[in-house]
Design a protein around this motif. Structure first.
Motif: not given
Length: 508
Positions: A456-481
Motif C-alpha cells: 500500500i502507499l503508506t508502506q512503499s518507498a521510504w515507508f518500506r524496509g530501507h535497503n541500508r539499515d538506519d543504525r547498523i551502518r553495514n547491514f543491508y536488506l534486499v528482497g520483497a520487504g
C-alpha cells in the motif's frame, strides 16, 4: 560498465572486501552477483537444502513442481546480471515466451485471453467489453506514465530518508498514487470483467487491487513491453543459472546451514554465525531473509534492531497462499500456461482475505500449467499443474491447516474439475499442498505471509524496509520487504539499489 563504476570496482578489489548475503531468493542471488561482479568476495548462506527461497522446487514421480514465482517479466533486468562481467544469460538459462500471458475465465463461461498482441487484445476487449476500447487506450497511456515514473526512474533508487520521498512526491501526486489500482481502472473502463482483467495483477505481488497504490498499474506496461516468459525446465532453472554464474565469477554458496545470528558491535555488524557452528567475519552483511525474521531473530542481540522488529510487526502484511501441486495423466493443449479462474465475487472475496480473515466458501484460482509451454517438467504424456488461491495470513486466520488443508485442497481440485477437467481426480498421479504454516516454517515468513509487507502507499518507498539499515551502518536488506517490493522485477530491482549502496560504502 561505466568509467565511474570501474573505478569503484578497482577500489574494492584493492581493499579485498568481503560480504555475506543471507538467503538465496532471486533478490539475494541478484545482489550476490552484483557484489561479486564488483570484486567483493561474496558468500551466500542458504538455510534450505536447495537455493531459491520462494523459488524452491520439488521432484516427485518424474514431475517437477516449482514453488513459485512462475511469471517472469522484464527479462532485461536479469540479462543485466550476466552482462556486468561480459557474459550472456543464454549460456545458463533459456527463456521461453508464454502466450497468451493469462486466460481469464469467469463463472458464466466467458474467457478473455490477455497478452501484448495488441490486435488480439483489442479483439478480446471488443468482444467482452465493446464500449471500452477508448477507455482501455486511455488506461494504457496512464500505465505507461506510472511505469516511467515508478519503475524506470524510481524502481532501483534506495529511499533512505524522508527527503527522498519528498522529491518523488510530485510524480506520485501527478499520477494520483493515493488511489487504488481498481479505482483508477474503473475511471477508464465500465465493464466489470475488464476492470478485473486490468487490476488483478497486483495479487501477483501480494496487493489487494482495491487498496494497492495506483502506481502498480505499471505492471500492465511492464508486461506489454517485455512480455511474459518461462525458464525451460522451470523457474528453478533460472535460480540454478544464477547460482552457476555467481560461482563462475568466484562467489561462494553455503547451503543447508541456517544463519542463527548476525553479531554486532556498536553500530556495525561483525560476524555471521550458522547453526552448524560455522562463523565468519564480513565487512558487510545483507539479508534476503524475511524482514521481521532478519531483525527479530538474526539481530536478536541488538537493541535498536529489536525496536525495528517491533515497528515492522505492527505493519500490514500481505496474505498467504494455499497451493495445490498435482501431476496428471494426459496432456492439455487447450489449457494455457496461466489461467485465472475468477469466482462469483471480486471485492467481497478480497475483503474476506485482506480484512476479515475468514476462509470463504468461494475463491479465485490461479492455475499454472507449465507443460503446455515446456513438456520437460513432466513425464511423457503427463502434465504438471498447480492451483493457487490467496488466503489470509496466520495473524488473521489462525486455523489448523492439518485439519483444513485437505478440505480446501479437495474443494479447489473439484472446482478445477468442474470448469476444466471433469475427471481430474481419476487422472491425478501425485499431489500435495503448501499452506501458510509451510511459508512460516520453511521460509521464516512473518505470519506465513507469501509476499512480506502489503504494497500500500503508506508502506512503499521510504515507508518500506530501507535497503541500508538506519543504525547498523553495514547491514543491508534486499528482497520483497524492501523497495520496490515483491515479484521478480521488484526484488531484482531492490538488489540493484542495495548493491549500489554496498559497493559505494565498501569502496569508500
Amino acid at each position: 560498465m561505466t568509467g565511474t563504476a570501474s573505478k569503484a570496482v578497482a577500489k574494492v578489489v584493492d581493499g579485498g572486501r568481503t560480504a555475506c548475503v543471507i538467503g538465496s531468493g532471486f533478490g539475494g542471488l541478484a545482489l550476490a552477483i552484483r557484489l561479486q561482479s564488483a570484486g567483493i568476495a561474496t558468500t551466500v548462506i542458504e538455510a534450505r537444502d536447495k537455493p531459491g527461497g520462494r523459488a524452491y522446487f520439488w521432484e516427485r514421480e518424474g514431475f517437477t513442481f516449482d514453488a513459485g514465482p512462475t511469471v517472469i517479466t522484464d527479462p532485461a533486468c536479469l540479462q543485466e546480471l550476466w552482462a556486468l562481467t561480459g557474459h550472456d544469460m543464454t549460456q545458463d538459462v533459456e527463456l521461453m515466451p508464454v502466450m497468451p500471458f493469462y486466460r481469464l475465465n469467469w463463472p458464466d463461461g466467458t474467457n478473455f485471453d490477455y497478452s501484448n498482441n495488441e490486435a488480439a487484445l483489442r479483439a478480446e476487449i471488443a468482444r467482452v467489453a465493446p464500449g471500452d476500447l477508448d477507455g482501455y487506450d486511455a488506461f494504457s497511456r496512464y500505465a505507461a506514465g506510472v511505469y516511467e515514473e515508478g519503475y524506470v526512474k524510481l524502481g532501483t533508487v534506495p529511499f533512505l530518508d524522508f527527503a527522498s520521498m519528498i522529491k518523488a512526491a510530485p510524480a506520485l501526486i501527478k499520477h494520483q498514487a493515493w488511489r487504488s489500482v481498481y479505482s483508477i481502472v474503473s475511471g477508464y473502463v465500465k465493464s466489470e470483467k475488464l476492470r478485473e482483467a486490468l487490476s488483478f495483477h497486483t495479487l501477483l505481488v501480494g496487493g489487494n487491487p482495491m487498496t494497492t497504490s495506483a502506481i502498480y498499474a505499471l505492471i500492465h506496461k511492464l508486461e506489454k513491453d517485455g512480455g511474459v516468459w518461462w525458464a525451460r525446465g522451470g523457474t528453478n532453472r533460472l535460480v540454478a543459472g544464477m547460482v552457476r554464474h555467481f560461482e563462475r565469477i568466484g562467489g561462494t554458496m553455503r547451503l543447508h546451514d541456517p544463519v542463527l545470528r548476525v553479531h554486532t558491535l556498536g553500530d556495525r555488524a561483525t560476524e555471521v554465525e550458522c547453526q552448524s557452528g560455522w562463523t565468519h567475519r564480513f565487512d558487510a552483511v545483507a539479508s534476503n531473509a524475511d524482514i521481521v525474521h532478519s531483525y527479530r531473530d538474526l539481530l536478536a542481540d541488538n537493541l535498536t534492531a529489536q525496536d525495528q522488529a517491533k515497528k515492522l510487526a505492527r505493519k500490514r502484511f500481505s496474505p498467504s497462499l494455499f497451493v495445490v501441486h498435482f501431476g496428471m495423466e494426459g496432456t492439455w493443449p487447450g489449457i494455457p500456461h496461466h489461467s485465472i479462474l475468477f469466482g462469483p465475487r471480486y471485492k467481497g472475496l478480497l475483503d474476506d482475505i485482506y480484512q476479515h480473515g475468514v476462509l470463504p466458501r468461494d475463491f479465485s484460482i490461479y492455475l499454472h500449467h507449465p507443460t503446455v509451454t515446456d513438456p520437460s517438467v513432466a513425464p511423457a504424456g503427463k502434465s504438471t499443474f498447480y492451483a493457487l488461491v490467496p488466503v489470509a495470513h496466520q495473524g488473521k486466520l489462525p486455523i489448523d491447516w492439518d485439519e483444513f488443508g485437505p478440505v480446501l485442497e479437495k474443494r479447489i481440485l473439484d472446482e478445477v474439475g468442474r470448469r476444466l477437467i471433469p475427471d481430474i481426480h481419476d487422472r491425478i498421479v501425485t499431489k500435495f499442498h503448501y499452506a501458510p504454516r509451510d511459508f512460516a516454517l520453511d521460509l521464516n515468513a512473518h505470519l506465513g505471509s507469501a509476499f512480506s509487507l502489503e504494497p500500500i502507499l503508506t508502506q512503499s518507498a521510504w515507508f518500506r524496509g530501507h535497503n541500508r539499515d538506519d543504525r547498523i551502518r553495514n547491514f543491508y536488506l534486499v528482497g520483497a520487504g524492501t523497495h520496490p517490493g515483491a515479484g521478480i522485477p521488484g526484488v531484482v530491482g531492490s538488489a540493484k539499489a542495495t548493491a549500489g549502496l554496498m559497493i559505494g560504502d565498501l569502496s569508500a
